[in-house]
Structures are given as structure tokens and as C-alpha cells.
Design a protein around this motif. Structure first.
Motif, PDB file in Angstrom:
ATOM      1  N   ASP A  82      28.557  28.240   0.869  1.00 58.01           N
ATOM      2  CA  ASP A  82      27.811  27.006   1.162  1.00 58.01           C
ATOM      3  C   ASP A  82      28.388  26.316   2.393  1.00 58.01           C
ATOM      4  O   ASP A  82      27.640  25.787   3.229  1.00 58.01           O
ATOM      5  CB  ASP A  82      27.867  26.040  -0.026  1.00 58.01           C
ATOM      6  CG  ASP A  82      27.048  26.507  -1.214  1.00 58.01           C
ATOM      7  OD1 ASP A  82      26.191  27.400  -1.049  1.00 58.01           O
ATOM      8  OD2 ASP A  82      27.264  25.972  -2.327  1.00 58.01           O
ATOM      9  N   GLN A  86      26.375  25.582   5.860  1.00 59.96           N
ATOM     10  CA  GLN A  86      26.231  24.234   6.408  1.00 59.96           C
ATOM     11  C   GLN A  86      26.797  24.162   7.817  1.00 59.96           C
ATOM     12  O   GLN A  86      26.234  23.480   8.689  1.00 59.96           O
ATOM     13  CB  GLN A  86      26.929  23.213   5.507  1.00 59.96           C
ATOM     14  CG  GLN A  86      26.656  21.768   5.907  1.00 59.96           C
ATOM     15  CD  GLN A  86      25.169  21.444   5.900  1.00 59.96           C
ATOM     16  OE1 GLN A  86      24.490  21.659   4.898  1.00 59.96           O
ATOM     17  NE2 GLN A  86      24.654  20.937   7.015  1.00 59.96           N
ATOM     18  N   HIS A  87      27.896  24.857   8.055  1.00 62.21           N
ATOM     19  CA  HIS A  87      28.504  24.914   9.389  1.00 62.21           C
ATOM     20  C   HIS A  87      27.504  25.470  10.403  1.00 62.21           C
ATOM     21  O   HIS A  87      27.343  24.926  11.508  1.00 62.21           O
ATOM     22  CB  HIS A  87      29.760  25.784   9.315  1.00 62.21           C
ATOM     23  CG  HIS A  87      30.516  25.905  10.592  1.00 62.21           C
ATOM     24  ND1 HIS A  87      31.225  24.866  11.151  1.00 62.21           N
ATOM     25  CD2 HIS A  87      30.681  26.971  11.438  1.00 62.21           C
ATOM     26  CE1 HIS A  87      31.800  25.261  12.282  1.00 62.21           C
ATOM     27  NE2 HIS A  87      31.483  26.536  12.474  1.00 62.21           N
ATOM     28  N   ARG A  89      24.189  25.569  10.015  1.00 59.80           N
ATOM     29  CA  ARG A  89      23.049  24.647  10.124  1.00 59.80           C
ATOM     30  C   ARG A  89      23.375  23.484  11.047  1.00 59.80           C
ATOM     31  O   ARG A  89      22.521  23.038  11.827  1.00 59.80           O
ATOM     32  CB  ARG A  89      22.680  24.122   8.741  1.00 59.80           C
ATOM     33  CG  ARG A  89      21.958  25.144   7.860  1.00 59.80           C
ATOM     34  CD  ARG A  89      21.755  24.615   6.470  1.00 59.80           C
ATOM     35  NE  ARG A  89      20.997  25.558   5.644  1.00 59.80           N
ATOM     36  CZ  ARG A  89      20.900  25.482   4.327  1.00 59.80           C
ATOM     37  NH1 ARG A  89      21.503  24.490   3.672  1.00 59.80           N
ATOM     38  NH2 ARG A  89      20.198  26.378   3.657  1.00 59.80           N
ATOM     39  N   ASP A  90      24.600  22.995  10.982  1.00 59.62           N
ATOM     40  CA  ASP A  90      25.006  21.904  11.871  1.00 59.62           C
ATOM     41  C   ASP A  90      24.940  22.352  13.328  1.00 59.62           C
ATOM     42  O   ASP A  90      24.522  21.584  14.207  1.00 59.62           O
ATOM     43  CB  ASP A  90      26.423  21.441  11.531  1.00 59.62           C
ATOM     44  CG  ASP A  90      26.504  20.717  10.195  1.00 59.62           C
ATOM     45  OD1 ASP A  90      25.449  20.305   9.674  1.00 59.62           O
ATOM     46  OD2 ASP A  90      27.628  20.573   9.668  1.00 59.62           O
ATOM     47  N   ALA A 152      20.710  30.925   8.167  1.00 58.94           N
ATOM     48  CA  ALA A 152      21.176  29.741   8.910  1.00 58.94           C
ATOM     49  C   ALA A 152      21.498  30.114  10.354  1.00 58.94           C
ATOM     50  O   ALA A 152      21.159  29.368  11.293  1.00 58.94           O
ATOM     51  CB  ALA A 152      22.398  29.143   8.222  1.00 58.94           C
TER      52      ALA A 152
END
Length: 211
Positions: A82, A86-87, A89-90, A152
Motif C-alpha cells: 500500500d 501511494q508513493h 500515486r503521489d 499506479a
């Protein structure tokens, strides 16, 4: 007042959601504590006692919510994935907001894969990653999360209008650069940037000192 159907009370009914929320929060704390240990000390550091101390919960809680260490490590592995997702996606969000120029693409792509950490933490991350295969439960968790990570990273590539490189190839190049640089005492990000630039250009980039 007792509930005629269940024998419970209205007060019991009101307390149940609170108990469930506390239970979910405690389980979450345990999983995140295990994930922290995996990333910073390695999977071998995940013991019931160490996780309980890190999560600040009673030792018995680590066995109440999980059938064993394998079950806990599997859940923690998903939390680690996760974080990677998220990394990435950022990075995609940043690329989309600033409309990165083509010459920025290597830096954006490298930053989407490499952990945002100092040199010592990057070394620890890759030492952990290489060793993860010795723990089948953790390896399965990482394999199961790979599609989400690739999706992602696909968004990052789309934001940069890069259509000739797949997420899998990007990860392989950056991770390979990191392992090579770490084993040879070189700067990880610098080597990753050069190799990703070569990948995007489809030809070797000029080496320093060679014109």
C-alpha cells in the motif's frame, strides 16, 4: 431494557460499534507495527513480542487478531505494498499538476520507484527487498500486490505521455540500478536517472567525461 429477540439491551447495541472500532484500530496498529519492523529490521524481526511492544498493545492481542506470524506477516506485507502504491500515486499527481517537460521524465519516474529516504535507508530497503524471497508468506503478499503497484506506475507513465516503457520494465531498471550502485559504492539515484534516461531515449546516454 432487554431486547426481546436476543436478550441483549439497547446499551449493548450502542457499545458494540465502539468495541468493533476499537478492535479494528488495535488490529491496524498491530499490522502497521509489523510492517515497520519488516521495512526497518527485516521480516525476521517480526515476533509477537516485538510487534506488541511497537504497537503498544498487550502481547495476547497479537495472537487474538491473527492465527500466527504468517498471517500477521501477510497482512503487514499488504500494508508495505500500500505504501509503495501511494508513493507512485503521489508521483503521478505531482507529474499531472506540474505538466512535467520531457527532460523531467527520468527524475519523475525514478522518484516514483525509489523510496524517498536517505542513503542508509535506501540500502536497508533493498537489503530487505532482496531478502523477502526467503519468507514465502511475505513474497506472496508482494506478488499479490504487484498488479496494484504496476497500475499506479502506469498512471505515472501516462501522465508523462510515455508509452514505450511498461511498469515492469521501469521497476526492473530502477531496482537493478539500485542494487548495482549499492554493491559498487555509487550514488543510487544518479545511476537510476542515467539508466532510465537511456531507456526513454532508446539509446545509451553519454557517460560523464566522454563528451
Amino acid at each position: 431494557m432487554a431486547d426481546a429477540a436476543t436478550g441483549g439491551t439497547a446499551a449493548d447495541d450502542r457499545r458494540t460499534p465502539r468495541r468493533q472500532a476499537r478492535g479494528a484500530a488495535r488490529r491496524d496498529a498491530i499490522v502497521h507495527a509489523a510492517a515497520h519492523l519488516i521495512l526497518h529490521e527485516g521480516p525476521g524481526a517480526v515476533t509477537h513480542r516485538a510487534v506488541a511492544a511497537r504497537a503498544d498493545v498487550p502481547l495476547a492481542a497479537t495472537t487474538y487478531y491473527f492465527t500466527g506470524l504468517d498471517d500477521l506477516i501477510a497482512a503487514a506485507g499488504q500494508v508495505v505494498v500500500d505504501g509503495w502504491v501511494q508513493h507512485a500515486r503521489d508521483a503521478a499527481d505531482r507529474a499531472g499538476r506540474r505538466a512535467a517537460a520531457p527532460h523531467d521524465a527520468p527524475a519523475v519516474l525514478v522518484d516514483a520507484v525509489l523510496p524517498a529516504a536517505d542513503a542508509a535507508e535506501v540500502r536497508g530497503f533493498y537489503e530487505h527487498l532482496v531478502g523477502a524471497g526467503r519468507y514465502p508468506t511475505l513474497a506472496r503478499a508482494y506478488a499479490q500486490g504487484r498488479d496494484r503497484l504496476d497500475a499506479a506506475l502506469g498512471h505515472v507513465l501516462d501522465a508523462l505521455d510515455v508509452d514505450r516503457v511498461s511498469p515492469g520494465v521501469l521497476v526492473a531498471v530502477v531496482d537493478g540500478a539500485a542494487v548495482s550502485a549499492l554493491s559498487e559504492g555509487r550514488d543510487v539515484r544518479a545511476l537510476a536517472l542515467r539508466l532510465v534516461a537511456e531507456l526513454l531515449e532508446g539509446r545509451p546516454a553519454p557517460r560523464p567525461g566522454r563528451g
